[in-house]
Design a protein around this motif. Structure first.
Motif, PDB file in Angstrom:
ATOM      1  N   LEU A 189      44.172   2.156  -1.413  1.00  0.00           N
ATOM      2  CA  LEU A 189      44.442   3.155  -0.367  1.00  0.00           C
ATOM      3  C   LEU A 189      45.653   3.969  -0.798  1.00  0.00           C
ATOM      4  O   LEU A 189      46.788   3.505  -0.673  1.00  0.00           O
ATOM      5  CB  LEU A 189      44.771   2.414   0.931  1.00  0.00           C
ATOM      6  N   PRO A 234      47.192   7.332   0.207  1.00  0.00           N
ATOM      7  CA  PRO A 234      47.094   8.499   1.089  1.00  0.00           C
ATOM      8  C   PRO A 234      47.696   9.741   0.429  1.00  0.00           C
ATOM      9  O   PRO A 234      48.747   9.664  -0.202  1.00  0.00           O
ATOM     10  CB  PRO A 234      47.919   8.099   2.319  1.00  0.00           C
ATOM     11  N   GLU A 235      47.000  10.862   0.596  1.00  0.00           N
ATOM     12  CA  GLU A 235      47.522  12.119   0.054  1.00  0.00           C
ATOM     13  C   GLU A 235      48.690  12.605   0.911  1.00  0.00           C
ATOM     14  O   GLU A 235      49.636  13.187   0.407  1.00  0.00           O
ATOM     15  CB  GLU A 235      46.393  13.157   0.092  1.00  0.00           C
ATOM     16  N   ASN A 236      48.605  12.337   2.210  1.00  0.00           N
ATOM     17  CA  ASN A 236      49.653  12.783   3.134  1.00  0.00           C
ATOM     18  C   ASN A 236      50.288  11.589   3.842  1.00  0.00           C
ATOM     19  O   ASN A 236      49.588  10.841   4.515  1.00  0.00           O
ATOM     20  CB  ASN A 236      49.073  13.708   4.206  1.00  0.00           C
ATOM     21  N   MET A 237      51.596  11.452   3.652  1.00  0.00           N
ATOM     22  CA  MET A 237      52.353  10.387   4.340  1.00  0.00           C
ATOM     23  C   MET A 237      53.742  10.930   4.623  1.00  0.00           C
ATOM     24  O   MET A 237      54.209  11.828   3.919  1.00  0.00           O
ATOM     25  CB  MET A 237      52.532   9.171   3.415  1.00  0.00           C
ATOM     26  N   PHE A 271      51.145   1.215   1.489  1.00  0.00           N
ATOM     27  CA  PHE A 271      50.339   2.300   0.889  1.00  0.00           C
ATOM     28  C   PHE A 271      51.083   3.028  -0.242  1.00  0.00           C
ATOM     29  O   PHE A 271      50.938   4.226  -0.417  1.00  0.00           O
ATOM     30  CB  PHE A 271      49.893   3.323   1.957  1.00  0.00           C
ATOM     31  N   LYS A 273      51.918   4.526  -3.674  1.00  0.00           N
ATOM     32  CA  LYS A 273      51.046   5.011  -4.756  1.00  0.00           C
ATOM     33  C   LYS A 273      51.296   4.269  -6.074  1.00  0.00           C
ATOM     34  O   LYS A 273      50.350   3.839  -6.740  1.00  0.00           O
ATOM     35  CB  LYS A 273      51.288   6.519  -4.945  1.00  0.00           C
ATOM     36  N   ASN A 328      38.900   5.067  -3.584  1.00  0.00           N
ATOM     37  CA  ASN A 328      40.132   5.391  -2.863  1.00  0.00           C
ATOM     38  C   ASN A 328      39.791   6.031  -1.520  1.00  0.00           C
ATOM     39  O   ASN A 328      38.796   6.738  -1.392  1.00  0.00           O
ATOM     40  CB  ASN A 328      40.989   6.363  -3.676  1.00  0.00           C
ATOM     41  N   LEU A 347      41.572   8.076   2.074  1.00  0.00           N
ATOM     42  CA  LEU A 347      42.662   8.903   2.613  1.00  0.00           C
ATOM     43  C   LEU A 347      43.130  10.008   1.669  1.00  0.00           C
ATOM     44  O   LEU A 347      44.319  10.278   1.567  1.00  0.00           O
ATOM     45  CB  LEU A 347      43.854   8.025   3.041  1.00  0.00           C
ATOM     46  N   GLY A 348      42.185  10.614   0.984  1.00  0.00           N
ATOM     47  CA  GLY A 348      42.548  11.790   0.199  1.00  0.00           C
ATOM     48  C   GLY A 348      41.990  11.747  -1.209  1.00  0.00           C
ATOM     49  O   GLY A 348      41.370  10.763  -1.618  1.00  0.00           O
ATOM     50  N   HIS A 387      40.129   3.982   9.147  1.00  0.00           N
ATOM     51  CA  HIS A 387      40.458   5.413   9.214  1.00  0.00           C
ATOM     52  C   HIS A 387      39.184   6.239   9.154  1.00  0.00           C
ATOM     53  O   HIS A 387      38.325   5.992   8.319  1.00  0.00           O
ATOM     54  CB  HIS A 387      41.390   5.787   8.053  1.00  0.00           C
ATOM     55  N   LYS A 419      47.789   6.850  11.443  1.00  0.00           N
ATOM     56  CA  LYS A 419      46.690   7.815  11.272  1.00  0.00           C
ATOM     57  C   LYS A 419      45.530   7.342  12.136  1.00  0.00           C
ATOM     58  O   LYS A 419      45.394   6.127  12.368  1.00  0.00           O
ATOM     59  CB  LYS A 419      46.232   7.855   9.806  1.00  0.00           C
TER      60      LYS A 419
END
Ligand SMILES: Cc1cc2nc3c(=O)[nH]c(=O)nc-3n(C[C@H](O)[C@H](O)[C@H](O)COP(=O)(O)O)c2cc1C
Length: 377
Positions: A68, A70-73, A122, A124, A144, A146-147, A195, A282
């Motif tokens: 997981l 996420p592109e946006n956090m 989460f 990266k 993957n 969430l983005g 999600h 989210k």
């Protein structure tokens, strides 16, 4: 069965099972489906142990790994963020609200001791290190959510000749993923556990198939609400190359779920889930409980914190809730919740994961026969 997914993953029946539980992954792959191990909570060391166990029990059958990233956090762009460094960003109001809510249900909130260098939820870099470690094992898919997966992840897949999948819940996201180079799209409707977006599986699958047609030939796995082989056949009739499932495995004997949550799943109808930010920050579909009601609807709710901060609030709370519920506190049971999709309304008993795969196969064959008979008449 002839499906591009069967060729890519080395399976005969394109039923993919996401699970955080290694026993489910093994049981599904051994029964002819494809288990995908959810590694979101793992470190490079623990993933090695888990995958070694899977290798020792899976009889050489293929399986995959999911992370997981996420592109946006809220912490995007920051370096070396640790769990401890985030603690000061959880406001006193959020702490008090959580403690009071648990107290109202007779649950004492305790805080787990976290190592100084424990990365943020989460993270990266940690997920990429987990993937590196996982490639010491014969994984056949990486996925993957969430983005768009980071370039490093797409490159790792290419380097090892392993397809890269990505979860999407909207047409625009699918187009971005295909352009970025993913090999398989998991197109997930709002029915799904965890999600999710806002569009139903029935609509988002054909919408994505139509949108990506002119770009690149990427197989689609339909996801969200799929609990039976008949639903699988329906998704494949819409053009999906197979299905990706999650909730159905939570009601299996092998799953990580608590006995109390399994009982709640059996009691629940499809209207008993809610898309709430209360667990991770989210929108994620989960069983409605006194926890989601308090965060989403109570007038004194401070509102969920953005990802990854809400996980700092909810993880300790749910550890305490599950412990108290297991010890027999009925008020704690009211708070018990976990990610689960609307398909929960179809759960009426707990079965073995292998039996669920078998039922999917039989049910799928019945559906195809039913459709053929309609044409013959
Ligand atoms: C308990 C639970 C945890 C999940 N965690 C993840 C995750 O860590 N990574 C991920 O890609 N998807 C996760 N998902 C989503 C599943 O991969 C899958 O897309 C979803 O469950 C499909 O919908 P369904 O639950 O209706 O079968 C989770 C789902 C559930 C039910």
């Amino acid at each position: 069965m002839k499906s591009p997914i069967c060729d890519m993953l080395g399976i005969d029946f394109p039923l993919v099972a996401f699970s955080h539980c290694r026993d489910v992954v093994v049981a599904v792959s051994r029964a002819g489906g494809f288990g995908v191990f959810g590694a979101a909570r793992h470190s490079p060391e623990t993933i090695h142990q888990e995958l070694q166990w899977i290798d020792d029990h899976v009889d050489g059958k293929p399986y995959g790994l999911d992370v997981l990233i996420p592109e946006n956090m809220a912490t995007a762009g920051e370096k070396n963020v640790t769990w401890k460094s985030l603690e000061s960003r959880v406001s006193q109001r959020h702490r008090d609200f959580t403690r009071d809510l648990l107290e109202k249900h007779g649950v004492k909130l305790t805080t787990a001791d976290v190592a100084q260098d424990q990365p943020q939820p989460f993270d990266k870099e940690r997920a990429l290190a987990v993937l590196e470690a996982a490639f010491r094992h014969p994984i056949r898919l990486i996925a993957n959510a969430l983005g768009v997966p980071p370039t490093e992840m797409i490159d790792m897949g290419k380097q090892h000749g392993v397809p890269v999948a990505a979860l999407v819940g909207a047409r625009e996201h699918a187009v971005r993923q295909v352009t970025a180079g993913v090999d398989i799209l998991v197109v997930q409707g709002t029915e799904a556990g965890g999600h999710c977006g806002e569009v139903s599986t029935m609509v988002v699958v054909p919408e994505v198939l139509k949108a990506i047609k002119g770009i690149r030939d990427v197989p689609v796995l339909a996801a969200g609400g799929i609990m039976t082989g008949r639903q699988m056949a329906a998704c494949m009739a819409m053009g999906a190359a197979g299905v990706w499932t999650g909730s159905v495995w939570l009601a299996t004997a092998e799953a990580e779920t608590t006995e109390i949550f399994r009982d709640k799943m059996i009691e629940a109808s499809s209207r008993d889930t809610v898309r709430s930010r209360g667990r991770t920050g989210k929108p994620a579909r989960q069983l409605r409980s006194a926890w989601t009601e308090a965060w989403d609807r109570s007038p004194d709710s401070p509102g969920a914190l953005p990802m990854p901060l809400q996980t700092l609030v909810s993880r300790d709370a749910f550890d305490a809730i599950d412990r108290a519920a297991a010890a027999g506190n009925p008020r704690a049971r009211e708070l018990v919740s976990y990610f689960v999709g609307q398909g929960v309304g179809l759960v009426d008993s707990v079965k073995s994961a292998g039996a669920v795969v078998q039922e999917f196969k039989e049910d799928f064959a019945d559906a195809v026969e039913h459709m053929n008979a309609l044409l013959a008449e």
